[in-house]
Each structure stands twice: as structure tokens, then as C-alpha cells.
Design a protein around this motif. Structure first.
Motif, short mmCIF file in Angstrom:
data_model
loop_
_atom_site.label_atom_id
_atom_site.label_comp_id
_atom_site.label_asym_id
_atom_site.label_seq_id
_atom_site.Cartn_x
_atom_site.Cartn_y
_atom_site.Cartn_z
N TYR A 19 0.84 -1.09 -0.11
CA TYR A 19 -0.17 0.03 -0.03
C TYR A 19 0.81 1.21 0.13
O TYR A 19 1.04 2.01 1.02
CB TYR A 19 -0.88 -0.14 1.17
CG TYR A 19 -1.79 -0.98 1.31
CD1 TYR A 19 -3.17 -1.27 0.70
CD2 TYR A 19 -1.57 -2.26 1.52
CE1 TYR A 19 -3.70 -2.34 0.89
CE2 TYR A 19 -2.38 -3.61 1.65
CZ TYR A 19 -3.46 -3.36 1.23
OH TYR A 19 -4.20 -4.63 1.06
N ASP A 67 0.44 4.22 -1.03
CA ASP A 67 0.06 5.46 -0.99
C ASP A 67 -0.43 5.85 0.39
O ASP A 67 -0.54 6.92 0.90
CB ASP A 67 -1.33 5.50 -1.75
CG ASP A 67 -0.99 5.61 -3.32
OD1 ASP A 67 0.12 6.02 -3.56
OD2 ASP A 67 -1.88 5.13 -4.06
N VAL A 68 -0.09 4.61 1.51
CA VAL A 68 -0.57 5.06 2.90
C VAL A 68 0.97 5.40 3.48
O VAL A 68 1.83 5.10 3.29
CB VAL A 68 -0.58 3.54 3.36
CG1 VAL A 68 -1.04 3.76 4.95
CG2 VAL A 68 -2.15 2.99 2.91
N ALA A 77 -3.36 3.13 12.34
CA ALA A 77 -3.26 3.93 11.31
C ALA A 77 -3.29 3.05 10.02
O ALA A 77 -4.04 3.64 9.02
CB ALA A 77 -1.88 4.82 11.25
N LEU A 78 -2.71 1.97 9.81
CA LEU A 78 -2.96 1.15 8.70
C LEU A 78 -4.25 0.34 8.50
O LEU A 78 -4.73 0.47 7.53
CB LEU A 78 -1.78 0.16 8.76
CG LEU A 78 -1.25 -0.44 7.60
CD1 LEU A 78 -0.85 0.57 6.40
CD2 LEU A 78 -0.22 -1.73 7.75
N LEU A 115 -6.88 1.77 9.50
CA LEU A 115 -8.03 2.68 9.20
C LEU A 115 -7.67 3.42 7.82
O LEU A 115 -8.60 3.51 6.97
CB LEU A 115 -7.80 4.08 10.14
CG LEU A 115 -8.74 5.16 10.06
CD1 LEU A 115 -10.10 4.79 10.72
CD2 LEU A 115 -8.11 6.38 10.69
N ALA A 116 -6.30 3.29 7.23
CA ALA A 116 -6.26 3.72 5.94
C ALA A 116 -6.63 2.61 4.92
O ALA A 116 -7.02 3.01 3.75
CB ALA A 116 -4.80 4.17 5.69
N THR A 117 -6.37 1.38 5.26
CA THR A 117 -6.82 0.26 4.23
C THR A 117 -8.20 -0.44 4.46
O THR A 117 -8.62 -1.21 3.57
CB THR A 117 -5.49 -0.62 4.24
OG1 THR A 117 -5.72 -1.41 5.77
CG2 THR A 117 -4.63 -0.25 4.29
#
Length: 204
Positions: free
Chosen positions: A40, A42-43, A63-64, A66-68
Motif C-alpha cells: 500500500y 500510498d499509505v 493508522a494502517l 484505518l487507511a486500508t
């Protein structure tokens, strides 16, 4: 037709760590495709602003996730030297000033300990492993590997401070062990094996 296993993201771009965690978690027979954060791109990387290993591990996992939109596991680990009051600790990966420069970190630490006698070179690796789900559910556990510090690096395996920590009861450094030998006793191995029940409970 074989279905694709669900993904569990490892919140690291360090390929050595990804390989190590895959081996540890695969041994448990977890039915997930384990992928690193580099899947990922872009994260953005997470700033480790916590003051403990557990806080930093949870920051990265949340954080990961939530982002994915996928469950994520993360760890924060480091070397804690008794005579330095537990330092480098959470600053282990950037002890020499630049994140992830293993050689510079090793060289600086060895220089700082150059006059310290063998009897006062006790240290331990500490690791906090965290699981976070996109809905905010979390779990965190810790592991520790105690030993003494060599005066010079030995071995070519592992990464980080592995070439200078000699576990108690061993004649070799962590970097002189095979990956399987190290995983069996390592702080990271202990932490992630302790996390497996939470992974089973929370993810089914």
C-alpha cells in the motif's frame, strides 16, 4: 475454485521484519495472506510519537487499519541497555540520527559502551506487538529477550542490533543463529506468538 485468503497487513516496510513475522505467524497456521505495508505505497508512514513500545505499535496498527479498511498488526521493538538506563529503547532504529541505519546505530552504541566491562553489559530486546481492526478494536502484548552485549558484531543473519546481543545461555549472537533458532526465542517471536490468541478471537 480456490478462494483468496483474507489479508492481514504487517505495518512495516522492512523486508527482513516481514519475512520474520511471516515465518512466526505462518507456523501458527493462521488462514491469512500476510502482506507488508509496501503493498500500500500510498499509505504514509506513521510518526512514532509514543513514549513506549506499546503506544508506538498501536499507533502504527491503527493508522494502517484505518487507511486500508483491513486488520493490521504492528510491532515496535528495540534494544534496552541496563547501563544506559534502558536506552536506546524506543529510539533504537534512529539512535545514530537517521532511521534504519543499522551500521551507524551499532557503531555508535559500541563506541558508547567501549569502556564498559563484560559484567556490566546486560541488555534486552523488547517488543510490543499490536493488532488493530478498522472499527478501533485493539490488542497489544509484549515479549523480551535478555542477554549481554558483545564488544564487536558477530554473524550475518538478522538485522538491527542482532550482531551484538548474545542471549543468556547462548554462545552465539542473534545474528549467528538460523532464522528458526532466533524466532524460537526472540522478543518478536514471543510477542507475536502471544498475540495469536487475540488474532483468533478478534478475527475468527
Amino acid at each position: 475454485m480456490t478462494s483468496t485468503p483474507p489479508r492481514l497487513i504487517l505495518a512495516t516496510r522492512n523486508q527482513g521484519k516481514v519475512s520474520e513475522l511471516r515465518a512466526i505467524l505462518s507456523d501458527a497456521g493462521l488462514p491469512y495472506e500476510l502482506v507488508g505495508a509496501d503493498a500500500y505505497p500510498d499509505v504514509p508512514d506513521v510518526k512514532e510519537t509514543g513514549v513506549t513500545f506499546a503506544e508506538n505499535a498501536l499507533l502504527k496498527a491503527h493508522a494502517l487499519a484505518l487507511a486500508t479498511g483491513l486488520p493490521a498488526i504492528a510491532d515496535d521493538s528495540g534494544l534496552c541497555v541496563d547501563v544506559l538506563g534502558g536506552a536506546p529503547g524506543i529510539f533504537s532504529a534512529r539512535w545514530a540520527g537517521r532511521h534504519g541505519d543499522d551500521k551507524a546505530n551499532l557503531d555508535l552504541l559500541l563506541a558508547q559502551l567501549a569502556d564498559i566491562a563484560d559484567g556490566h553489559r546486560a541488555a534486552h530486546f523488547a517488543c510490543a506487538a499490536a493488532l488493530a481492526l478498522p472499527d478501533g478494536t485493539e490488542a497489544v502484548v509484549e515479549g523480551r529477550l535478555t542477554g549481554t552485549l558483545r564488544h564487536a558484531p558477530a554473524g550475518s543473519g538478522g538485522f538491527g542490533y542482532d550482531p551484538i546481543l548474545q542471549p543468556l545461555g547462548e554462545t552465539r549472537t542473534c545474528a549467528e543463529m538460523t532464522a528458526a533458532e532466533k524466532n524460537a526465542i526472540s522478543h518478536r517471536g514471543q510477542a507475536f506468538r502471544a498475540l495469536i490468541p487475540a488474532i483468533r478471537d478478534l478475527l475468527g
